[in-house]
Design an enzyme around this catalytic site. Structure first.
Site, PDB file in Angstrom:
ATOM      1  N   LEU A  67     -17.899  -0.556   5.518  1.00 29.79           N
ATOM      2  CA  LEU A  67     -18.070  -0.640   4.066  1.00 29.79           C
ATOM      3  C   LEU A  67     -19.562  -0.468   3.820  1.00 29.79           C
ATOM      4  CD1 LEU A  67     -15.842  -3.701   3.037  1.00 29.79           C
ATOM      5  CD2 LEU A  67     -15.340  -1.277   2.697  1.00 29.79           C
ATOM      6  N   ASP A  68     -19.929   0.184   2.719  1.00 31.26           N
ATOM      7  CA  ASP A  68     -21.347   0.328   2.385  1.00 31.26           C
ATOM      8  C   ASP A  68     -21.975  -1.052   2.208  1.00 31.26           C
ATOM      9  OD1 ASP A  68     -20.733   2.992   2.111  1.00 31.26           O
ATOM     10  OD2 ASP A  68     -20.612   2.891  -0.083  1.00 31.26           O
ATOM     11  N   ARG A  69     -23.270  -1.064   2.314  1.00 34.89           N
ATOM     12  CA  ARG A  69     -24.022  -2.304   2.081  1.00 34.89           C
ATOM     13  C   ARG A  69     -23.676  -2.903   0.708  1.00 34.89           C
ATOM     14  NH1 ARG A  69     -28.922  -3.458  -0.045  1.00 34.89           N
ATOM     15  NH2 ARG A  69     -30.144  -5.057   0.998  1.00 34.89           N
TER      16      ARG A  69
ATOM     17  N   ARG B 141     -17.370   6.333  -4.040  1.00 35.62           N
ATOM     18  CA  ARG B 141     -18.547   6.665  -4.870  1.00 35.62           C
ATOM     19  C   ARG B 141     -18.626   8.163  -5.113  1.00 35.62           C
ATOM     20  NH1 ARG B 141     -21.476   1.731  -4.725  1.00 35.62           N
ATOM     21  NH2 ARG B 141     -20.694   0.502  -3.002  1.00 35.62           N
TER      22      ARG B 141
END
Ligand code: URA
Length: 237
Positions: free
Chosen positions: A101-103, A188
């Site tokens: 998962l992205d930051r 995103r």
């Protein structure tokens, strides 16, 4: 497996440190009788400082990842291992995140030291559903559901179109998206492709496994039933 190696592999210390723990009488059986390094005992019959040993190889965890934590093992900021007991970082085999998962993405993250399981979950052909909830910077236009469901949306620098994805509109700037693949920054980039911007993103579920009551930053060990839930509805992998 010799006890020193077994306990060292669980991250309690180097073999030298674990050998010292034996000499200090910190390794016992459930009755509190001191064990020696060359004793033979089952995993379940060993205590360290009176506590049962962590589970052995084949560990599977569910973490409710907060925003600001990276999935990398070496990052200058906070990393997922900071959310777990210190010794989990030293386990052998290594505990890895199942995908990333992205930051700036929060929510459901799986970790395991079982390479075959990891592969089975992230393999493209498994098509396990992943559900995300996104808050957007702009109002939805109205055509996003059709674009995402089309199976023909092409993201920049990709060679193949995205698989059909399901969009549920929860509000003018609020949506739930179901994906059956996991490309880099996929959510995103999908919203960017329809002229929007994701302000916040949270993963709610992987397959049939959700976060339940797990608070942000908390984790728990998964059992076989949880694992079955992950593969609910998945294609053969
Ligand atoms: N899609 C994203 O853009 N980010 C994530 O962290 C997961 C899916």
């Amino acid at each position: 497996m010799r006890l020193v190696r077994l306990i060292a592999n669980l991250g309690y210390g180097s073999r030298k440190e674990v050998a010292m723990m034996f000499r200090e009488g910190r390794i016992t059986d459930p009755a509190g009788d001191v064990l020696y390094a060359d004793d033979k005992r089952e995993h379940a019959d060993i205590r360290v400082d009176g506590e049962p040993l962590d589970p052995g190889a084949g560990l599977r965890l569910l973490l409710n990842k907060p925003v600001g934590v990276t999935c990398s093992t070496k990052d200058v900021g906070r990393i997922v291992h900071d959310m777990l007991p210190e010794r989990f970082r030293l386990r052998n085999p290594t505990l890895s995140t199942v995908g990333r998962l992205d930051r700036d993405t929060s929510g459901l993250l799986l970790l395991t030291d079982d390479g075959a399981l990891l592969h089975r979950i992230i393999a493209p052909k498994s098509r396990i559903a992943k559900v995300y909830e996104a808050v957007l910077a702009e109002d939805l236009r109205g055509d996003e559901s059709a674009v995402f469901a089309s199976g023909s949306l092409m993201l920049e620098s990709e060679k193949t179109p995205l698989l059909p994805a399901g969009l549920e509109v929860l509000g003018p700037r609020h949506a739930r998206l179901t994906l059956h693949e996991g490309r880099y920054h996929q959510v995103r980039r999908m919203f960017a492709a329809v002229g929007n911007h994701v302000v916040s993103l949270r993963r709610l579920s992987v397959g049939g496994l959700g976060l339940g009551e797990l608070a942000e930053g908390d984790w728990r060990i998964l059992d076989d039933r949880d694992l079955e839930a992950v593969f609910t509805g998945a294609e053969t992998a």
